[in-house]
Scaffold this active site. Structure first.
Site, short mmCIF file in Angstrom:
data_model
loop_
_atom_site.label_atom_id
_atom_site.label_comp_id
_atom_site.label_asym_id
_atom_site.label_seq_id
_atom_site.Cartn_x
_atom_site.Cartn_y
_atom_site.Cartn_z
N HIS A 1 -3.45 7.28 2.95
CA HIS A 1 -3.63 5.57 2.62
C HIS A 1 -4.84 5.44 3.14
CE1 HIS A 1 -4.26 1.92 1.55
NE2 HIS A 1 -3.62 0.69 2.82
N ASN B 1 -10.55 -0.48 -0.05
CA ASN B 1 -8.77 -0.50 0.10
C ASN B 1 -8.20 -0.79 -1.34
OD1 ASN B 1 -5.49 -0.48 0.72
ND2 ASN B 1 -6.32 -1.78 2.71
N CYS C 1 0.85 -1.02 0.58
CA CYS C 1 -0.09 -0.10 0.29
C CYS C 1 0.81 1.47 -0.02
CB CYS C 1 -0.59 -0.28 1.21
SG CYS C 1 -1.58 -1.20 1.42
O1 UT7 Z 1 -3.79 -1.84 3.79
C1 UT7 Z 1 -2.98 -1.28 5.01
C2 UT7 Z 1 -3.07 -2.68 5.88
N1 UT7 Z 1 -4.44 -2.81 6.19
C3 UT7 Z 1 -4.60 -2.20 7.12
O2 UT7 Z 1 -4.69 -1.03 7.95
C4 UT7 Z 1 -5.99 -2.68 8.35
C5 UT7 Z 1 -6.14 -2.28 9.70
N2 UT7 Z 1 -7.11 -2.71 10.61
C6 UT7 Z 1 -8.33 -2.41 10.89
O3 UT7 Z 1 -8.82 -1.66 9.71
C7 UT7 Z 1 -8.99 -2.70 11.47
O4 UT7 Z 1 -8.76 -4.13 12.04
C8 UT7 Z 1 -10.54 -4.36 11.10
C9 UT7 Z 1 -11.35 -3.64 10.22
C10 UT7 Z 1 -9.51 -5.43 10.17
C11 UT7 Z 1 -10.44 -5.36 12.35
O5 UT7 Z 1 -11.75 -3.79 12.48
P1 UT7 Z 1 -11.63 -3.99 14.24
O6 UT7 Z 1 -12.07 -3.20 15.19
O7 UT7 Z 1 -10.22 -4.21 14.68
O8 UT7 Z 1 -12.54 -5.87 14.24
P2 UT7 Z 1 -11.30 -6.84 15.06
O9 UT7 Z 1 -10.35 -7.40 14.24
O10 UT7 Z 1 -11.77 -6.76 16.93
O11 UT7 Z 1 -13.37 -7.54 15.49
C12 UT7 Z 1 -14.28 -7.63 16.24
C13 UT7 Z 1 -14.96 -8.68 15.85
C14 UT7 Z 1 -14.78 -9.46 15.89
O12 UT7 Z 1 -15.44 -10.80 16.51
P3 UT7 Z 1 -15.67 -11.07 18.06
O13 UT7 Z 1 -14.25 -12.25 17.99
O14 UT7 Z 1 -15.54 -9.99 18.96
O15 UT7 Z 1 -17.10 -12.06 18.26
C15 UT7 Z 1 -14.57 -10.42 14.28
O16 UT7 Z 1 -14.55 -11.98 13.95
O17 UT7 Z 1 -16.45 -8.63 14.92
C16 UT7 Z 1 -16.30 -9.39 14.37
N3 UT7 Z 1 -15.37 -9.14 12.21
C17 UT7 Z 1 -16.58 -9.27 11.77
N4 UT7 Z 1 -17.95 -9.10 11.72
C18 UT7 Z 1 -18.49 -8.50 10.62
C19 UT7 Z 1 -14.50 -9.37 12.01
N5 UT7 Z 1 -15.00 -8.83 10.67
C20 UT7 Z 1 -16.17 -9.27 10.28
C21 UT7 Z 1 -16.90 -8.35 9.39
N6 UT7 Z 1 -18.27 -8.66 9.62
N7 UT7 Z 1 -16.23 -8.67 8.28
#
Ligand code: UT7
Length: 327
Positions: A254, A284, A114
């Site tokens: 980004h 993204n 990225c």
């Molecule tokens: O391009 C550069 C590199 N990429 C990035 O910079 C991405 C950086 N990270 C992020 O943008 C975020 O961490 C994410 C969008 C990927 C995830 O958001 P988050 O607020 O950090 O959520 P999380 O990973 O802590 O997940 C929270 C919950 C989990 O469930 P439990 O374990 O709390 O029951 C996940 O399983 O959300 C769940 N979850 C979803 N639920 C519905 C993860 N993906 C989804 C989804 N829909 N698509």
């Protein structure tokens, strides 16, 4: 007066097909509400099966050349930042060099995920500043949909396809690219990767069955690092051109997640009114993200002559970097 590098034209291209959060609700266990509140993404563009990265790159490049009033025969160097090349080699830059008719140009790809567009700008800047080349075409282009596991809700809701391009030329005036700050941490590379398909794990039935050719992401860990390094990169790049946060007219970060953008802007003390955001439309798009945003900002009149623009990138590698431009 010394020679510096300016952007003389921008262009971008995204595929027509829109994939909405409601479409994704039918594919994986997710919801529009979750995707919007956690990422700010409403929809993304996805290519058809027959379309490759060079197809998007070519269209963005044609638009940038048109905006610049530059013909392909004038291009000295074609650079493409991508993690989704058409194939391992020839480079996607060589494929575009041929298709666009840039007969005298050298061509190569840049692998910085990225951050590839900002890394690419730094390369173009060196070649132009030291007098080696006069006209560089830099493209950030991705078909991330081709390396997305459409059954993995952790990643498939985040990604999209698209391309953005700029044409760069020298100037003797005190404007153009003022400074860079680039960084990397290979030690955290595992947080975001496509494990197989290279020489470590060549493609086999097993790598395909285990889905090792798709993007694997540890989003939670990446989120915290992203906010930290995006903030640091802006501050470091600004200090290298003796400017401060208050001098920024527009920050183009980004576009990975609205919450990352908001947190980094807040940490750096930049009001959101000075931050360009289009993550809701495209998700993204990796190396294309800043390039598309820059082109849209230019075409919407958000960037005026004399403005201080900061591009701010973060991605796989891990890599990061910022670039300060006086428009
Ligand atoms: O391009 C550069 C590199 N990429 C990035 O910079 C991405 C950086 N990270 C992020 O943008 C975020 O961490 C994410 C969008 C990927 C995830 O958001 P988050 O607020 O950090 O959520 P999380 O990973 O802590 O997940 C929270 C919950 C989990 O469930 P439990 O374990 O709390 O029951 C996940 O399983 O959300 C769940 N979850 C979803 N639920 C519905 C993860 N993906 C989804 C989804 N829909 N698509």
């Amino acid at each position: 007066m010394s020679r510096s590098t300016m952007i003389v034209g921008t262009g971008s291209f995204v595929p027509d097909k829109v994939l909405t959060n409601l479409d994704l609700e039918k594919m994986v266990n997710t919801s529009d509400e979750w995707i919007m509140t956690r990422t700010g993404i409403k929809e993304r563009r996805i290519v058809g099966e027959e379309t490759a990265t060079s197809d998007l790159a070519l269209k963005a490049a044609e638009r940038a050349l048109k905006a610049a009033g530059v013909s392909p025969s004038e291009i000295d160097l074609v650079l493409i930042a991508t993690v989704t090349p058409d194939m391992a080699f020839p480079s996607t830059a060589c494929l575009v060099q041929d298709r666009i008719g840039a007969k005298k140009a050298a061509a190569f790809d840049i692998s910085a995920a990225c951050s590839g567009f900002v890394y690419g700008l730094s390369i173009a800047d060196q070649f132009i500043r030291n007098g080696t080349y006069d006209t560089v075409l830099l493209i950030g282009a991705e078909t991330l949909s081709k390396i997305t596991d459409w059954t993995d809700r952790n990643t498939c809701v985040l990604l999209g396809d698209g391309a953005g391009a700029v044409v760069l030329r020298p100037t003797e005036e005190s404007k153009g690219i003022l400074s860079f700050y680039l960084g990397a941490d290979g030690g955290a590379g595992d947080f975001l990767k496509v494990p197989a398909g290279g020489s470590r794990q060549p493609p086999t039935c097993e790598t395909v069955n285990k889905k090792l050719h798709y993007i694997k992401m540890r989003g939670n860990e990446l989120f915290k690092i992203a906010v930290r390094v995006l903030t640091r990169a802006v501050e470091e790049a600004l200090s290298r051109s003796c400017l401060s946060i208050e001098d920024i007219s527009l920050l183009i970060p980004h576009q990975a997640n609205i919450r990352i953008i908001q947190a980094a802007a807040e940490k750096a003390g930049i009001p959101l009114s000075k931050v360009y955001i289009n993550v809701h439309k495209y998700g993204n798009t990796s190396s294309a993200s800043i390039a598309i945003a820059l082109d849209e900002a230019v075409r919407e009149g958000r960037i005026k002559e004399g403005n201080i623009i900061v591009l701010d990138a973060f991605g796989g590698g891990l890599t990061w970097g910022a670039c300060v431009i006086k428009w």
